[in-house]
Design a protein around this motif. Structure first.
Motif, PDB file in Angstrom:
ATOM      1  N   MET A 129      32.648  67.425  42.502  1.00  0.00           N
ATOM      2  CA  MET A 129      33.488  67.996  43.522  1.00  0.00           C
ATOM      3  C   MET A 129      34.926  68.016  43.012  1.00  0.00           C
ATOM      4  SD  MET A 129      33.847  66.908  47.512  1.00  0.00           S
ATOM      5  CE  MET A 129      32.139  67.232  47.796  1.00  0.00           C
ATOM      6  N   THR A 130      35.594  69.119  43.206  1.00  0.00           N
ATOM      7  CA  THR A 130      36.972  69.289  42.769  1.00  0.00           C
ATOM      8  C   THR A 130      37.921  68.886  43.892  1.00  0.00           C
ATOM      9  OG1 THR A 130      36.263  71.157  41.420  1.00  0.00           O
ATOM     10  CG2 THR A 130      38.605  70.974  41.867  1.00  0.00           C
ATOM     11  N   SER A 131      39.054  68.301  43.525  1.00  0.00           N
ATOM     12  CA  SER A 131      40.057  67.939  44.526  1.00  0.00           C
ATOM     13  C   SER A 131      41.420  68.460  44.085  1.00  0.00           C
ATOM     14  CB  SER A 131      40.105  66.429  44.732  1.00  0.00           C
ATOM     15  OG  SER A 131      40.500  65.788  43.552  1.00  0.00           O
ATOM     16  N   ARG A 132      42.312  68.580  45.072  1.00  0.00           N
ATOM     17  CA  ARG A 132      43.668  69.021  44.779  1.00  0.00           C
ATOM     18  C   ARG A 132      44.621  68.397  45.793  1.00  0.00           C
ATOM     19  NH1 ARG A 132      43.767  75.365  46.844  1.00  0.00           N
ATOM     20  NH2 ARG A 132      43.648  74.891  49.072  1.00  0.00           N
ATOM     21  N   THR A 133      45.880  68.351  45.434  1.00  0.00           N
ATOM     22  CA  THR A 133      46.930  67.880  46.328  1.00  0.00           C
ATOM     23  C   THR A 133      47.985  68.967  46.418  1.00  0.00           C
ATOM     24  OG1 THR A 133      46.562  65.565  45.738  1.00  0.00           O
ATOM     25  CG2 THR A 133      48.683  66.108  46.724  1.00  0.00           C
ATOM     26  N   THR A 134      48.297  69.376  47.637  1.00  0.00           N
ATOM     27  CA  THR A 134      49.385  70.321  47.844  1.00  0.00           C
ATOM     28  C   THR A 134      50.540  69.573  48.483  1.00  0.00           C
ATOM     29  OG1 THR A 134      48.440  71.009  49.968  1.00  0.00           O
ATOM     30  CG2 THR A 134      47.882  72.337  48.057  1.00  0.00           C
ATOM     31  N   GLN A 135      51.749  69.944  48.097  1.00  0.00           N
ATOM     32  CA  GLN A 135      52.946  69.263  48.595  1.00  0.00           C
ATOM     33  C   GLN A 135      53.794  70.234  49.403  1.00  0.00           C
ATOM     34  OE1 GLN A 135      54.928  67.768  45.127  1.00  0.00           O
ATOM     35  NE2 GLN A 135      53.433  66.156  44.803  1.00  0.00           N
ATOM     36  N   THR A 136      54.317  69.743  50.518  1.00  0.00           N
ATOM     37  CA  THR A 136      55.255  70.502  51.324  1.00  0.00           C
ATOM     38  C   THR A 136      56.425  69.586  51.655  1.00  0.00           C
ATOM     39  OG1 THR A 136      54.145  69.894  53.381  1.00  0.00           O
ATOM     40  CG2 THR A 136      53.464  71.959  52.362  1.00  0.00           C
ATOM     41  N   VAL A 137      57.494  70.167  52.137  1.00  0.00           N
ATOM     42  CA  VAL A 137      58.642  69.413  52.609  1.00  0.00           C
ATOM     43  C   VAL A 137      58.856  69.787  54.066  1.00  0.00           C
ATOM     44  CG1 VAL A 137      61.128  69.028  52.380  1.00  0.00           C
ATOM     45  CG2 VAL A 137      59.710  69.282  50.336  1.00  0.00           C
ATOM     46  N   VAL A 138      58.954  68.771  54.924  1.00  0.00           N
ATOM     47  CA  VAL A 138      59.230  68.989  56.331  1.00  0.00           C
ATOM     48  C   VAL A 138      60.623  68.462  56.634  1.00  0.00           C
ATOM     49  CG1 VAL A 138      56.801  68.930  57.018  1.00  0.00           C
ATOM     50  CG2 VAL A 138      58.126  66.825  57.052  1.00  0.00           C
ATOM     51  N   SER A 139      61.288  69.076  57.603  1.00  0.00           N
ATOM     52  CA  SER A 139      62.658  68.694  57.953  1.00  0.00           C
ATOM     53  C   SER A 139      62.733  68.272  59.407  1.00  0.00           C
ATOM     54  CB  SER A 139      63.605  69.876  57.732  1.00  0.00           C
ATOM     55  OG  SER A 139      63.630  70.238  56.379  1.00  0.00           O
ATOM     56  N   PHE A 140      63.359  67.132  59.628  1.00  0.00           N
ATOM     57  CA  PHE A 140      63.630  66.643  60.971  1.00  0.00           C
ATOM     58  C   PHE A 140      65.138  66.637  61.178  1.00  0.00           C
ATOM     59  CE2 PHE A 140      59.400  64.904  60.297  1.00  0.00           C
ATOM     60  CZ  PHE A 140      58.806  65.079  61.544  1.00  0.00           C
ATOM     61  N   SER A 141      65.591  67.179  62.308  1.00  0.00           N
ATOM     62  CA  SER A 141      67.022  67.211  62.595  1.00  0.00           C
ATOM     63  C   SER A 141      67.466  65.997  63.397  1.00  0.00           C
ATOM     64  CB  SER A 141      67.396  68.496  63.336  1.00  0.00           C
ATOM     65  OG  SER A 141      66.660  68.610  64.534  1.00  0.00           O
ATOM     66  N   SER A 142      66.505  65.202  63.882  1.00  0.00           N
ATOM     67  CA  SER A 142      66.843  63.979  64.605  1.00  0.00           C
ATOM     68  C   SER A 142      65.846  62.878  64.233  1.00  0.00           C
ATOM     69  CB  SER A 142      66.851  64.214  66.114  1.00  0.00           C
ATOM     70  OG  SER A 142      65.604  64.706  66.547  1.00  0.00           O
ATOM     71  N   VAL A 143      66.149  61.683  64.647  1.00  0.00           N
ATOM     72  CA  VAL A 143      65.287  60.524  64.387  1.00  0.00           C
ATOM     73  C   VAL A 143      63.888  60.812  64.939  1.00  0.00           C
ATOM     74  CG1 VAL A 143      64.956  58.097  64.962  1.00  0.00           C
ATOM     75  CG2 VAL A 143      67.236  58.943  64.436  1.00  0.00           C
ATOM     76  N   PHE A 144      62.850  60.343  64.227  1.00  0.00           N
ATOM     77  CA  PHE A 144      61.481  60.581  64.686  1.00  0.00           C
ATOM     78  C   PHE A 144      60.625  59.349  64.435  1.00  0.00           C
ATOM     79  CE2 PHE A 144      61.306  61.514  60.232  1.00  0.00           C
ATOM     80  CZ  PHE A 144      60.023  61.221  59.831  1.00  0.00           C
ATOM     81  N   LEU A 145      59.521  59.278  65.172  1.00  0.00           N
ATOM     82  CA  LEU A 145      58.589  58.161  65.031  1.00  0.00           C
ATOM     83  C   LEU A 145      57.175  58.715  65.130  1.00  0.00           C
ATOM     84  CD1 LEU A 145      58.277  55.029  64.886  1.00  0.00           C
ATOM     85  CD2 LEU A 145      58.172  55.054  67.375  1.00  0.00           C
ATOM     86  N   LEU A 146      56.349  58.388  64.162  1.00  0.00           N
ATOM     87  CA  LEU A 146      54.941  58.780  64.179  1.00  0.00           C
ATOM     88  C   LEU A 146      54.083  57.554  64.470  1.00  0.00           C
ATOM     89  CD1 LEU A 146      54.758  61.137  61.051  1.00  0.00           C
ATOM     90  CD2 LEU A 146      54.695  61.805  63.451  1.00  0.00           C
ATOM     91  N   PRO A 147      52.906  57.750  65.078  1.00  0.00           N
ATOM     92  CA  PRO A 147      52.011  56.611  65.323  1.00  0.00           C
ATOM     93  C   PRO A 147      51.736  55.855  64.023  1.00  0.00           C
ATOM     94  CG  PRO A 147      51.202  58.561  66.457  1.00  0.00           C
ATOM     95  CD  PRO A 147      52.340  59.011  65.585  1.00  0.00           C
ATOM     96  N   GLY A 148      51.801  54.532  64.094  1.00  0.00           N
ATOM     97  CA  GLY A 148      51.555  53.694  62.931  1.00  0.00           C
ATOM     98  C   GLY A 148      52.805  53.315  62.159  1.00  0.00           C
ATOM     99  N   PHE A 149      53.940  53.962  62.456  1.00  0.00           N
ATOM    100  CA  PHE A 149      55.188  53.617  61.780  1.00  0.00           C
ATOM    101  C   PHE A 149      55.727  52.323  62.374  1.00  0.00           C
ATOM    102  CE2 PHE A 149      57.046  57.826  59.980  1.00  0.00           C
ATOM    103  CZ  PHE A 149      55.841  58.111  59.374  1.00  0.00           C
ATOM    104  N   ASP A 150      56.338  51.501  61.525  1.00  0.00           N
ATOM    105  CA  ASP A 150      56.951  50.257  61.982  1.00  0.00           C
ATOM    106  C   ASP A 150      58.273  50.501  62.696  1.00  0.00           C
ATOM    107  OD1 ASP A 150      54.881  48.766  60.921  1.00  0.00           O
ATOM    108  OD2 ASP A 150      55.912  48.445  59.013  1.00  0.00           O
ATOM    109  N   ALA A 151      58.968  51.550  62.292  1.00  0.00           N
ATOM    110  CA  ALA A 151      60.293  51.822  62.851  1.00  0.00           C
ATOM    111  C   ALA A 151      60.551  53.327  62.827  1.00  0.00           C
ATOM    112  CB  ALA A 151      61.354  51.104  62.023  1.00  0.00           C
ATOM    113  N   PRO A 152      61.472  53.797  63.670  1.00  0.00           N
ATOM    114  CA  PRO A 152      61.852  55.212  63.626  1.00  0.00           C
ATOM    115  C   PRO A 152      62.437  55.562  62.259  1.00  0.00           C
ATOM    116  CG  PRO A 152      62.709  54.149  65.599  1.00  0.00           C
ATOM    117  CD  PRO A 152      62.175  53.060  64.726  1.00  0.00           C
ATOM    118  N   GLN A 153      62.271  56.801  61.862  1.00  0.00           N
ATOM    119  CA  GLN A 153      62.795  57.290  60.589  1.00  0.00           C
ATOM    120  C   GLN A 153      63.985  58.204  60.852  1.00  0.00           C
ATOM    121  OE1 GLN A 153      61.524  56.205  57.549  1.00  0.00           O
ATOM    122  NE2 GLN A 153      60.479  54.836  58.985  1.00  0.00           N
ATOM    123  N   PRO A 154      64.976  58.180  59.983  1.00  0.00           N
ATOM    124  CA  PRO A 154      66.166  59.013  60.197  1.00  0.00           C
ATOM    125  C   PRO A 154      65.877  60.495  59.964  1.00  0.00           C
ATOM    126  CG  PRO A 154      66.320  57.840  58.109  1.00  0.00           C
ATOM    127  CD  PRO A 154      65.085  57.339  58.798  1.00  0.00           C
TER     128      PRO A 154
END
Length: 87
Positions: A1-26
Motif C-alpha cells: 500500500m502506498t502512502s503520502r503526506t500533503t502539507q497545507t498552511v492554515v491561518s488564524f487571526s485570533s487565539v484558538f483552542l482545539l479539543p485535546g490541546f493543553d492551552a489556547p494557541q496564539p
C-alpha cells in the motif's frame, strides 16, 4: 500500500483552542499534515485520509519545543470557520 503526506498552511487571526490541546494557541500560521493511504481500484487510485496533524508552535513563533499534534479535521474546519466569522 502506498502512502503520502500533503502539507497545507492554515491561518488564524485570533487565539484558538482545539479539543485535546493543553492551552489556547496564539493567532498565526500553522502547518498541517494530512497522511493518506492509497486505495487501489480497477481503473484508478483513490486516497483515504488516515491522520491529520498540526505543528506547534505556529510558523515564525518561538517555543521551547516543537511538536506534531494529532487533530480531527472536522474540529480544525470548525475552528477555522469560527475564526473567520470573528474577523
Amino acid at each position: 500500500m502506498t502512502s503520502r503526506t500533503t502539507q497545507t498552511v492554515v491561518s488564524f487571526s485570533s487565539v484558538f483552542l482545539l479539543p485535546g490541546f493543553d492551552a489556547p494557541q496564539p493567532a498565526g500560521d500553522y502547518r498541517v499534515d494530512h497522511d493518506e493511504e492509497s486505495i487501489e481500484g480497477l481503473s484508478r487510485i483513490a486516497w483515504h485520509r488516515v491522520g491529520t496533524f498540526i505543528h506547534l508552535p505556529g510558523i515564525g513563533q518561538q517555543g521551547a519545543t516543537h511538536q506534531m499534534v494529532p487533530i480531527n479535521p472536522a474540529d480544525l474546519d470548525a475552528a477555522l470557520e469560527k475564526d473567520h466569522k470573528q474577523s
